[in-house]
Design an enzyme around this catalytic site. Structure first.
Site, PDB file in Angstrom:
ATOM      1  CB  SER A 187       2.179   9.209  -6.104  1.00 42.97           C
ATOM      2  OG  SER A 187       2.310   7.932  -5.502  1.00 42.97           O
TER       3      SER A 187
ATOM      4  CG  HIS B 155       5.946  10.154  -3.797  1.00 49.03           C
ATOM      5  ND1 HIS B 155       6.603  10.773  -2.752  1.00 49.03           N
ATOM      6  CD2 HIS B 155       5.067   9.288  -3.232  1.00 49.03           C
ATOM      7  CE1 HIS B 155       6.129  10.303  -1.599  1.00 49.03           C
ATOM      8  NE2 HIS B 155       5.203   9.404  -1.864  1.00 49.03           N
TER       9      HIS B 155
ATOM     10  CG  ASP C 183       3.789   5.962  -2.405  1.00 49.33           C
ATOM     11  OD1 ASP C 183       4.270   6.648  -1.477  1.00 49.33           O
ATOM     12  OD2 ASP C 183       2.944   6.393  -3.204  1.00 49.33           O
TER      13      ASP C 183
ATOM     14  CG  MET D  20       3.260   0.930   0.538  1.00 51.83           C
ATOM     15  SD  MET D  20       1.472   1.050   0.389  1.00 51.83           S
ATOM     16  CE  MET D  20       1.315   2.688  -0.361  1.00 51.83           C
TER      17      MET D  20
ATOM     18  CG  HIS E  75       6.540   7.726   1.343  1.00 52.33           C
ATOM     19  ND1 HIS E  75       5.194   7.992   1.183  1.00 52.33           N
ATOM     20  CD2 HIS E  75       6.742   7.613   2.684  1.00 52.33           C
ATOM     21  CE1 HIS E  75       4.601   8.017   2.363  1.00 52.33           C
ATOM     22  NE2 HIS E  75       5.509   7.778   3.291  1.00 52.33           N
TER      23      HIS E  75
ATOM     24  CG  MET F  39       4.638   4.427   3.698  1.00 52.35           C
ATOM     25  SD  MET F  39       3.308   4.660   2.501  1.00 52.35           S
ATOM     26  CE  MET F  39       4.276   4.728   1.003  1.00 52.35           C
TER      27      MET F  39
ATOM     28  CG  MET G 115       2.003  10.201   5.875  1.00 53.12           C
ATOM     29  SD  MET G 115       2.437  10.022   4.131  1.00 53.12           S
ATOM     30  CE  MET G 115       0.925   9.317   3.438  1.00 53.12           C
TER      31      MET G 115
ATOM     32  N   GLY H 134      -3.473   4.559  -2.492  1.00 56.18           N
ATOM     33  CA  GLY H 134      -3.749   5.779  -3.245  1.00 56.18           C
ATOM     34  C   GLY H 134      -5.244   6.018  -3.301  1.00 56.18           C
TER      35      GLY H 134
ATOM     36  CG  ASP I 201       2.176  10.985  -0.005  1.00 52.89           C
ATOM     37  OD1 ASP I 201       1.358  10.864  -0.931  1.00 52.89           O
ATOM     38  OD2 ASP I 201       2.998  10.089   0.311  1.00 52.89           O
TER      39      ASP I 201
ATOM     40  N   GLY J 160      -4.443  12.386  -1.146  1.00 50.57           N
ATOM     41  CA  GLY J 160      -5.673  13.133  -1.393  1.00 50.57           C
ATOM     42  C   GLY J 160      -5.452  14.523  -1.954  1.00 50.57           C
TER      43      GLY J 160
END
Ligand code: DX5
Ligand code: ZN
Length: 227
Positions: A14, A39, A41, A43, A74, A76, A145, A152, A183, A185
């Site tokens: 990521s 990946h 992200d 947002m 991804h 969001m 998720m 992150g 995705d 942790g």
């Protein structure tokens, strides 16, 4: 790629955890170190509290990395249907949208398919899996998720394991081809659990872009957790 007995598990580093000032270098390094897909992200400060990157980053990475790099976006963001075509044009190979952000999910899936990109549908921790069962046969990736999206470096939510097991069983029982991606942790202490539960693809942010910057060591450390 990670290997476990007769299975392979895809690794999706990521880029949220990379250094934004040296993004091209970090992205290329992640692929060279054994990452399968990048990946990305996205947002918007609305669907999630944070704001990250958008289409310009995707097209810059595409130009920098060449045609072979797999860019997994991804989203969001609210109203993701407004941006599907722009992300595809920028070079996204897969576009994942959130079920919670897309009331007309079926239509948005068709929109992504029409661009030629792979389709992912993401499910937040509090959202039941039944919300995707009507469309799961039409998508490439179920993105579970395992933290609340937005940042992150958060801790894996333990209740996620049951959800992975459930969607694995559903996919197998119905002979579906969708892959399960997790995705949030995913790190040395949680990898074996999610692999055991049946995932196909792990997004790894902070455990991949470690403080020492040694991405190959990060990848090897992940492999060492699962034999
Ligand atoms: C969280 C993002 C994740 C994040 C994962 O909202 O969707 O992709 O980068 O980061 P780690 O692996 O550090 O939990
Ligand atoms: Zn993500």
């Amino acid at each position: 790629m990670l290997y476990v007995r007769n299975r392979t598990i895809r690794v999706s580093p990521s880029l949220l955890a990379a250094n934004f000032a040296t993004m091209g270098h970090d992205a290329a390094g992640a692929l060279a170190a054994g990452g399968d897909r990048l990946h990305i992200d996205v947002m918007d400060g609305r669907f999630v509290p944070n704001i990250t990157m958008g289409m310009p980053m995707v097209s810059a990475l595409r130009a920098h990395l060449g045609a072979d790099a797999y860019l997994d976006c991804h989203l969001m963001i609210v109203e993701p249907e407004r941006y599907v075509e722009s992300f595809a044009r920028a070079g996204a190979n897969q576009i994942s949208i959130h079920v919670e952000a897309s009331p007309h999910l079926h239509r948005t899936i068709q929109l992504i398919k029409a661009t030629g990109a792979h389709v992912g549908v993401a499910v937040n921790p509090a959202t039941p899996l039944s919300s995707i069962y009507e469309i799961i046969d039409q998508i490439d990736t179920v993105l579970l998720m395992t933290v609340n999206p937005g940042f992150g470096g958060q801790k894996y939510i333990p209740q996620s394991t049951k959800k992975i097991t459930e969607v694995r069983a559903f996919i197998d029982q119905h002979g579906l081809s969708a892959h399960i991606q997790v995705d949030g942790g995913i790190a040395l202490d949680t990898l074996a659990t999610v692999v055991q539960a049946g995932v196909d693809d792990v997004v790894v942010g902070s455990a991949f872009f470690r403080a020492d910057g040694n991405l190959t060591a990060a990848h090897q450390a992940l492999q060492a957790q699962i034999g």
